[in-house]
Design a protein around this motif. Structure first.
Motif, PDB file in Angstrom:
ATOM      1  N   UNK A  36       0.799  -1.220   0.000  1.00  0.00           N
ATOM      2  CA  UNK A  36       0.000   0.000   0.000  1.00  0.00           C
ATOM      3  C   UNK A  36       0.832   1.270   0.000  1.00  0.00           C
ATOM      4  N   UNK A  37       0.404   2.272  -0.785  1.00  0.00           N
ATOM      5  CA  UNK A  37       1.136   3.538  -0.862  1.00  0.00           C
ATOM      6  C   UNK A  37       0.637   4.597   0.129  1.00  0.00           C
ATOM      7  N   UNK A  38      -0.339   4.228   0.983  1.00  0.00           N
ATOM      8  CA  UNK A  38      -0.970   5.210   1.866  1.00  0.00           C
ATOM      9  C   UNK A  38      -0.798   4.841   3.334  1.00  0.00           C
ATOM     10  N   UNK A  39      -0.787   5.875   4.152  1.00  0.00           N
ATOM     11  CA  UNK A  39      -0.856   5.713   5.611  1.00  0.00           C
ATOM     12  C   UNK A  39      -1.836   6.764   6.097  1.00  0.00           C
ATOM     13  N   UNK A  40      -2.968   6.300   6.618  1.00  0.00           N
ATOM     14  CA  UNK A  40      -4.002   7.246   7.005  1.00  0.00           C
ATOM     15  C   UNK A  40      -4.341   8.115   5.819  1.00  0.00           C
ATOM     16  N   UNK A  41      -4.447   9.421   6.011  1.00  0.00           N
ATOM     17  CA  UNK A  41      -4.794  10.309   4.898  1.00  0.00           C
ATOM     18  C   UNK A  41      -3.598  10.712   4.032  1.00  0.00           C
TER      19      UNK A  41
ATOM     20  N   UNK B  16       2.871  15.300  12.942  1.00  0.00           N
ATOM     21  CA  UNK B  16       2.516  16.678  12.626  1.00  0.00           C
ATOM     22  C   UNK B  16       1.662  16.736  11.363  1.00  0.00           C
ATOM     23  N   UNK B  17       0.915  17.807  11.236  1.00  0.00           N
ATOM     24  CA  UNK B  17       0.125  18.031  10.020  1.00  0.00           C
ATOM     25  C   UNK B  17       1.088  18.157   8.849  1.00  0.00           C
ATOM     26  N   UNK B  18       0.843  17.369   7.814  1.00  0.00           N
ATOM     27  CA  UNK B  18       1.776  17.340   6.694  1.00  0.00           C
ATOM     28  C   UNK B  18       1.434  18.314   5.579  1.00  0.00           C
ATOM     29  N   UNK B  19       0.254  18.894   5.597  1.00  0.00           N
ATOM     30  CA  UNK B  19      -0.130  19.830   4.548  1.00  0.00           C
ATOM     31  C   UNK B  19      -0.863  19.155   3.411  1.00  0.00           C
TER      32      UNK B  19
END
Length: 172
Positions: free
Chosen positions: A70-75, A134-137
């Motif tokens: 998978x290429x995703x982690x959470x959002x 942290x928020x990644x943007x």
């Protein structure tokens, strides 16, 4: 064993179990993954890197579970998550973030409060290190990553038991 970490177990706390009406916090949940690390692990940055590289980290938390490739982690796009984006936070700050997410104006059902205390807050107390994603943007949000209204991620390192714990608290 993957990247020096061995997955030991998981806990899933679904608020729906305690709150049958989804409009009343029913779509909130906490996912906890526990991994053992070897005694020779020396620094937190290395442990964070090992966690990011572990198969259990490849979860989009949208119902599909862990996807080995998978290429995703959470959002977020997985490739954009690195150890240096985790912010060390105090136990007090972590508790504050989680309590505000649970909602201080809501009378949390007794069973849910007991589960949160045992599975989340007690682990925060025991941790030697607490890291907050942290928020990644916007550029880091994957193609359908906005399915979560809130997404809080903590990594707890407890050297006394050789355990790293990934806690994701979110709602969708």
């Amino acid at each position: 064993m993957d990247n020096g970490l061995a997955h030991e177990g998981s806990v899933f706390i679904n608020f729906r179990r305690y709150v049958p009406d989804p409009k009343e916090h029913g779509f909130r949940w906490v996912d906890i993954q526990q991994l053992r690390f070897p005694a020779e692990s020396v620094d937190d940055t290395g442990l964070l890197a090992a966690l990011i590289g572990h198969e259990q980290f490849r979860d989009d938390y949208a119902g599909g579970g862990v996807l080995l490739e998978g290429p995703r982690h959470g959002p977020y796009w997985l490739r954009l998550i690195t150890p240096d984006i985790y912010e060390p936070v105090s136990q007090e700050k972590a508790v504050q973030i989680l309590r505000e997410w649970v909602d201080p104006l809501w009378d949390v059902p007794t069973g849910l409060e007991a589960d949160l205390q045992r599975e989340v807050f007690d682990r925060l107390v025991a941790a030697d290190g607490i890291y907050y994603l942290s928020e990644l943007g916007d550029e880091a949000i994957h193609d359908w990553g906005r399915v979560h209204d809130y997404f809080h991620e903590f990594v707890l390192i407890d050297r006394s038991v050789g355990q790293i714990t990934l806690i994701v608290a979110a709602d969708d």
